[in-house]
Design a protein around this motif. Structure first.
Motif, PDB file in Angstrom:
ATOM      1  N   LYS A 227       0.888  -0.921   0.041  1.00  0.00           N
ATOM      2  CA  LYS A 227       0.095  -0.082  -0.035  1.00  0.00           C
ATOM      3  C   LYS A 227       0.836   1.255  -0.218  1.00  0.00           C
ATOM      4  O   LYS A 227       0.510   2.351  -0.965  1.00  0.00           O
ATOM      5  N   GLN A 228       1.712   1.200   0.774  1.00  0.00           N
ATOM      6  CA  GLN A 228       2.704   2.542   1.230  1.00  0.00           C
ATOM      7  C   GLN A 228       3.462   3.011  -0.256  1.00  0.00           C
ATOM      8  O   GLN A 228       3.392   4.026  -0.524  1.00  0.00           O
ATOM      9  N   ASP A 229       3.685   1.765  -1.042  1.00  0.00           N
ATOM     10  CA  ASP A 229       4.463   2.282  -2.400  1.00  0.00           C
ATOM     11  C   ASP A 229       3.654   2.936  -3.129  1.00  0.00           C
ATOM     12  O   ASP A 229       4.441   3.449  -4.157  1.00  0.00           O
ATOM     13  N   ALA A 230       2.398   3.003  -3.141  1.00  0.00           N
ATOM     14  CA  ALA A 230       1.397   3.883  -4.072  1.00  0.00           C
ATOM     15  C   ALA A 230       1.896   5.272  -3.861  1.00  0.00           C
ATOM     16  O   ALA A 230       1.702   6.193  -4.844  1.00  0.00           O
ATOM     17  N   GLY A 461       6.157   2.296  -7.397  1.00  0.00           N
ATOM     18  CA  GLY A 461       5.307   3.044  -7.960  1.00  0.00           C
ATOM     19  C   GLY A 461       4.354   2.627  -9.139  1.00  0.00           C
ATOM     20  O   GLY A 461       3.506   3.282  -9.617  1.00  0.00           O
ATOM     21  N   ALA A 462       4.708   1.234  -9.749  1.00  0.00           N
ATOM     22  CA  ALA A 462       3.902   0.687 -10.589  1.00  0.00           C
ATOM     23  C   ALA A 462       3.527  -0.753 -10.371  1.00  0.00           C
ATOM     24  O   ALA A 462       4.449  -1.535  -9.971  1.00  0.00           O
ATOM     25  N   ARG A 697       6.844  -3.982  12.395  1.00  0.00           N
ATOM     26  CA  ARG A 697       7.347  -2.615  11.515  1.00  0.00           C
ATOM     27  C   ARG A 697       9.047  -2.973  11.440  1.00  0.00           C
ATOM     28  O   ARG A 697       9.503  -2.541  10.556  1.00  0.00           O
ATOM     29  N   ASN A 698       9.548  -3.411  12.619  1.00  0.00           N
ATOM     30  CA  ASN A 698      11.194  -3.250  12.628  1.00  0.00           C
ATOM     31  C   ASN A 698      11.588  -4.753  11.755  1.00  0.00           C
ATOM     32  O   ASN A 698      12.884  -4.782  11.725  1.00  0.00           O
ATOM     33  N   LYS A 699      10.574  -5.526  11.106  1.00  0.00           N
ATOM     34  CA  LYS A 699      11.168  -6.608  10.414  1.00  0.00           C
ATOM     35  C   LYS A 699      11.462  -6.308   8.926  1.00  0.00           C
ATOM     36  O   LYS A 699      11.826  -6.885   8.096  1.00  0.00           O
ATOM     37  N   TYR A 700      11.065  -5.131   8.602  1.00  0.00           N
ATOM     38  CA  TYR A 700      11.443  -4.699   7.173  1.00  0.00           C
ATOM     39  C   TYR A 700      11.746  -3.241   6.975  1.00  0.00           C
ATOM     40  O   TYR A 700      11.464  -2.555   7.904  1.00  0.00           O
ATOM     41  N   THR A 701      12.620  -2.957   6.094  1.00  0.00           N
ATOM     42  CA  THR A 701      13.235  -1.643   5.749  1.00  0.00           C
ATOM     43  C   THR A 701      12.847  -0.997   4.536  1.00  0.00           C
ATOM     44  O   THR A 701      12.976  -0.033   4.380  1.00  0.00           O
ATOM     45  N   SER A 702      12.116  -1.940   3.773  1.00  0.00           N
ATOM     46  CA  SER A 702      12.085  -1.567   2.365  1.00  0.00           C
ATOM     47  C   SER A 702      10.428  -1.895   1.975  1.00  0.00           C
ATOM     48  O   SER A 702       9.914  -2.953   2.572  1.00  0.00           O
ATOM     49  N   GLN A 703       9.820  -1.358   1.016  1.00  0.00           N
ATOM     50  CA  GLN A 703       8.578  -1.822   0.525  1.00  0.00           C
ATOM     51  C   GLN A 703       8.608  -2.866  -0.197  1.00  0.00           C
ATOM     52  O   GLN A 703       9.329  -3.273  -1.189  1.00  0.00           O
TER      53      GLN A 703
END
Length: 964
Positions: A227-230, A461-462, A697-703
């Motif tokens: 979702k956040q990557d949008a 973004g795509a 949330r601390n388990k990932y750093t990228s989307q």
């Protein structure tokens, strides 16, 4: 003192104390304008328990999620064992810009549950039907001991005569704890040897089916990025996507708001002005129901013909199989001999251009389209669709002007949308509504191809599809499946894998089971000598053992939620077919009335569980026990242990654990410890239960970027499809249809002029039929196929236009001139929570247009629903004026299948000639056979969709509407 006066006179009352100290569901229902028509009190005002009290109660953290898609945090304020109010997540809240650690806030559904727990019509003791199925007065109270003994005895009898294939666990989504499905599965596996399973769901059948063939067998839905990557997109498109009501993952609406505020333009493609359209959308594309595929075909026409110079042909050939006739290399050497053969004129782009030889001149296609102008139906000879066709325009270019007359979207707008996809990074979020139609496989398929052709996948973004989790939190299981297996496997009976060209590992094994939507057909016709599937379903026709016992746990499918309610009721009411129906539920729903035994169960909040799914996996939520169930209601785990006891298998069923909450908590705790979740989450099971939620949330750093490796190097990281690419020409999807024993050669219909074959001497090859010039019922490419009960935008503008809907059932002449669109409402989850008065009176009306609700003090023997409490139906103001319908009027909605009452909501948020009504109302027929509960299944069609045989209730329904 009224509720309003309490709020106005409270000297210490603030917004913060209100949000902390009162149920927001109660607040919503109490807002004036939502109830108390003519000065009367609302249900909230009449509820003496509603105050703005001091916080003196015990606070229990947890969740009570539904199948709305939300997996949200609830906090229950309990005193003396009674729920006083419900609030939501009270942890700190961080937006994306602040670090993206949001509260998991519940909506009015979960916050209204106080009244749902304490309704007087809850089922409190086991019931046995002594009359005909469907007769509430035929139910008598029995003891649990009698229920266990009689159900076990009937199971033994059916098993002895028919074996385990006669047993089935019905699809259900009303209980998300896992105890209902797990317990009955364990019971039947241990004591019977198994049961028949099913394929797909009622909610997203076309999405689940198409993704497994076009994206790869590991996909149960088309998947995009997080979702956040949008936030990184140039444009966000909501395609049939109403996250503010349907939820599809906690905080979806909140993320949409943040994306909007970040400056990303949002476009919505939808039929009506939904809450999401009204709230966050910049550009609304209003499309005629179920014509989306025509819109996408025209967008692709714009891209491949009018924007050809901007097309990256090599990219398309590298990532998409069968978009052109040429360049179709395989990325898997073991795909299957002949899998890579795309016939001349058989590619998707050839179909899009029809008889236009533009791409032939470019050397990308070797012939113009081979596809016919019409398509028929693989149905029985007595079916009203036998020998009928609808247009697919195989020889006609799919121009924006062509699509405008079908969809109602202006040609200029279609070109603008195509340019947006081609020229910018577009994230497309898919909803569910457009996948529940008779031909809905087509749009799901072609949207994936649009995303691939325009490079909108595999990069930030795509994307296209459902959102992915950045990290999925592990949850403790129930352990009910340990040590027991289902020995029933229908594959050898209902699936012929020799009809597949592709290697078996590239074709999903899921279709080796019956589609869930065909189960009523299988009950009526499967396994009986001389009987044939009503819908000519090849798999149903191959069954050799009839269905004799069915168990439904936390479900209202039997009568209420299966399209064409009268059709399913007739089947389930027949005791000569189904000899045993056991229903476990908390309320006497329409489906429960058809059971032989109705067993009262504990609801979520009365038994433990865990939640994180539906694209909301970045927390692990504990569903704590809030209160004890009323009366004699028990959890399904205990119920099934009691039945197992009559087989002498109770000890084996429990496997050393206790019954009830003690045993369930112990099972979950052992699962937590076995997976070492204490290390994963930094807290023990008991600490997690106390907090109610833990973030990952601390388990990932990228989307999450889906298809990232494939986009970077398709040769090194091919997809799991036979070609290794997205499949525009998907031979495996067509051959899977044939492997399910469908005879995919049309010998009953022709095009105008008598053309009974493909065009241009074209031939399509499949393993089963060989190379054939014959017309097909299912082709290997996506196309626009009009619904059997659909409409086109041009129909009322120029009834003589050749692009008007074909209307193969002659519905217009019969007076059925409106489409009925159904959607998922804010105030319930499917049929769950429909009887909560707090929510009812915000939306439902009586015959005079005043707010109305189902009396919380009624008894279940009063019936499933009360007259004079009517569901809302949206109707366009111009249509309402023509029909003499005013806001709040009671109206009669009818199809060839049934009639229902509803209350008119006159609004321009509904399009012309389409009325909109939420699904999930509780069916209840009055003495005249009219449904006063407003269940859309009363009027919708039980006909399965063309390819996956899925639910088609959302869009494929023509009706009349009159003032009543």
């Amino acid at each position: 003192m009224s509720f309003k006066e309490k709020l106005l006179n409270s000297t210490s009352f603030t917004r913060r104390t209100f949000l902390k100290g009162a149920s927001v569901a109660g607040a919503t229902a109490a807002l004036y304008g939502c109830g108390g028509g003519g000065g009367g009190k609302t249900i909230i005002e009449e509820d003496a328990t509603v105050e703005v009290p001091k916080i003196t109660e015990k606070i229990i953290a947890g969740a009570t999620p539904h199948n709305c898609g939300g997996r949200c945090v609830s906090r229950y304020y309990v005193k003396d064992g009674v729920i006083k109010r419900i609030v939501t997540d009270e942890r700190p809240d961080k937006s994306i810009a602040e670090g993206d650690e949001p509260q998991y806030r519940s909506c009015v559904r979960c916050r209204s549950r106080k009244q749902w727990f304490y309704r007087k019509d809850r089922l409190l003791y086991p019931l046995k039907q002594t009359g005909n199925r469907g007769d509430i007065n035929g139910f008598v109270r029995i003891s649990w001991e009698q229920a266990y003994a009689e159900i076990a005895e009937k199971i033994k009898s059916i098993k002895a005569q028919y074996g385990p294939e006669a047993f089935h666990i019905q699809y259900a989504s009303g209980d998300v704890t896992g105890w209902s499905s797990g317990a009955i599965s364990r019971l039947l596996n241990m004591c019977v040897g198994g049961y028949t399973n099913y394929y797909l769901s009622y909610s997203s059948p076309s999405l689940q089916h198409v993704a497994r063939f076009v994206d790869g067998p590991s996909f149960s839905n088309p998947l995009g990025n997080s979702k956040q990557d949008a936030m990184n997109a140039d444009n966000l498109v909501l395609w049939s996507c109403n996250y503010h009501e349907s939820i599809i993952g906690t905080n979806s609406g909140w993320y949409l708001q943040q994306i909007k505020e970040s400056g990303v333009p949002i476009t919505a493609v939808d039929v009506r002005v939904s809450k999401s359209v009204a709230t966050v959308v910049d550009d609304f594309v209003d499309v005629e129901p179920a014509t989306d595929a025509a819109l996408v075909l025209a967008m692709l026409y714009r891209i491949v013909k009018e924007r050809y110079d901007d097309l990256d042909v090599s990219f398309i050939q590298n990532y998409v199989f069968g978009f052109f006739d040429t360049g179709n290399t395989l990325l898997h050497a073991d795909a299957g001999a002949g899998y890579g053969n795309v016939p001349a004129g058989g590619s998707l782009s050839a179909f899009i251009l029809g008889n236009d030889n533009f791409l032939v001149g470019k050397g990308l296609n070797t012939a113009t389209s081979i596809y016919p102008n019409t398509i028929g139906y693989e149905v029985n000879t007595e079916d009203p669709l036998y020998g009928k066709t609808v247009s697919i325009w195989g020889q006609l270019p799919k121009t924006p002007e062509w699509a405008e007359k079908i969809t109602g979207v202006p040609a200029a707008k279609i070109r603008k949308m195509a340019d947006m996809y081609l020229d910018t990074k577009v994230t497309t979020w898919s909803g569910l509504g457009y996948n529940r139609g008779a031909e809905s496989e087509q749009v799901i398929w072609i949207l994936r191809i649009l995303s691939a052709v325009t490079k909108n996948f595999g990069i930030s973004g795509a994307a296209y599809g459902r959102n992915s989790n950045n990290y999925t939190a592990a949850l403790p299981g129930t352990g009910l499946g340990t040590g027991v297996t289902n020995t029933v496997n229908l594959t050898n009976k209902i699936y012929d894998s020799s009809r597949l060209t592709a290697a078996s590992k590239y074709v999903t094994t899921a279709t080796r089971n019956l589609s869930v939507f065909t189960i009523p057909d299988a009950i009526e016709n499967g396994g009986y000598a001389g009987k044939k599937s009503k819908w000519n379903d090849g798999q149903v026709n191959k069954l050799t053992t009839p269905f004799k016992a069915i168990f439904t746990c936390g479900g209202n499918i039997t009568y209420n939620q299966h399209s064409g309610a009268s059709y399913s009721k007739e089947i389930f009411a027949d005791k000569s077919k189904l000899e045993l129906i056991v229903n476990m539920d908390a309320f006497m729903t329409g489906s429960a009335t058809l059971a032989d035994y109705v067993l009262p169960v504990a609801m979520a909040g009365e038994k433990p569980g865990a939640a994180n799914i539906w694209d909301t996996g970045e927390v692990a939520i504990k569903m704590n026990v809030i209160v004890t169930p009323p009366g004699e209601a028990k959890d399904e785990y205990t119920i099934c242990a009691g039945i197992a006891d009559k087989f002498g298998s109770k000890a084996a069923f429990l496997a050393g654990y206790a019954e009830g909450v003690e045993g369930m908590e112990a099972r979950m705790k052992d699962s937590w410890n076995a997976a070492n979740m204490t290390t994963t989450y930094g807290m023990t099971y008991d600490e997690w239960s106390e907090k109610g939620v833990v973030s990952v949330r601390n388990k990932y750093t990228s989307q999450a970027i889906n298809f990232k490796a494939f986009r970077a190097d398709p040769v090194a990281s091919p997809l799991g499809t036979p070609s290794g690419k997205f499949e525009a020409y998907c031979l495996s999807m067509m051959e899977d249809y044939e492997a399910r024993y469908h005879e995919n050669i049309d010998t009953s219909t022709t095009d105008a002029g008598g053309v009974a074959t493909l065009y241009n001497a074209g031939a399509i090859t499949s393993k089963y039929h060989g190379a054939s010039t014959a017309r097909r019922f299912v082709y290997p490419i996506p196309m626009y196929i009009p619904m059997s009960e659909g409409r086109h935008a041009i129909d009322d503008i120029d009834p003589s236009d050749p692009l008007c809907h074909d209307d193969p059932l002659g519905l217009t002449a019969k007076g059925y001139k409106f489409n009925l669109l159904s959607w998922h409402l804010m105030y319930r989850s499917h049929s769950t929570l429909n009887n909560v008065a707090y929510l009812d009176e915000c939306y439902k009306k009586d015959i005079n247009g005043n707010p109305a609700y189902l009396d919380p003090n009624r008894n279940f023997r009063d019936g499933v629903w009360d007259n004079n409490v009517y569901e809302p139906v949206w109707i366009n103001s111009a249509d309402a004026q023509e029909l003499g319908i005013a806001n709040g009027n009671r109206v009669l909605v009818e199809s060839s299948r049934g009639k229902l009452y509803a209350s008119a909501v006159v609004t321009n948020r509904a399009p012309r000639k389409t009325i909109c009504m939420g699904q999930g109302g509780w069916i209840s027929l009055n003495a005249n056979g009219i449904d006063v509960g407003g269940c859309v299944s009363t009027v919708t069609s039980p006909r399965p969709s063309r390819i996956c045989k899925g639910n088609n209730c959302a869009t494929d329904c023509r009706v009349k509407i009159t003032k009543a």
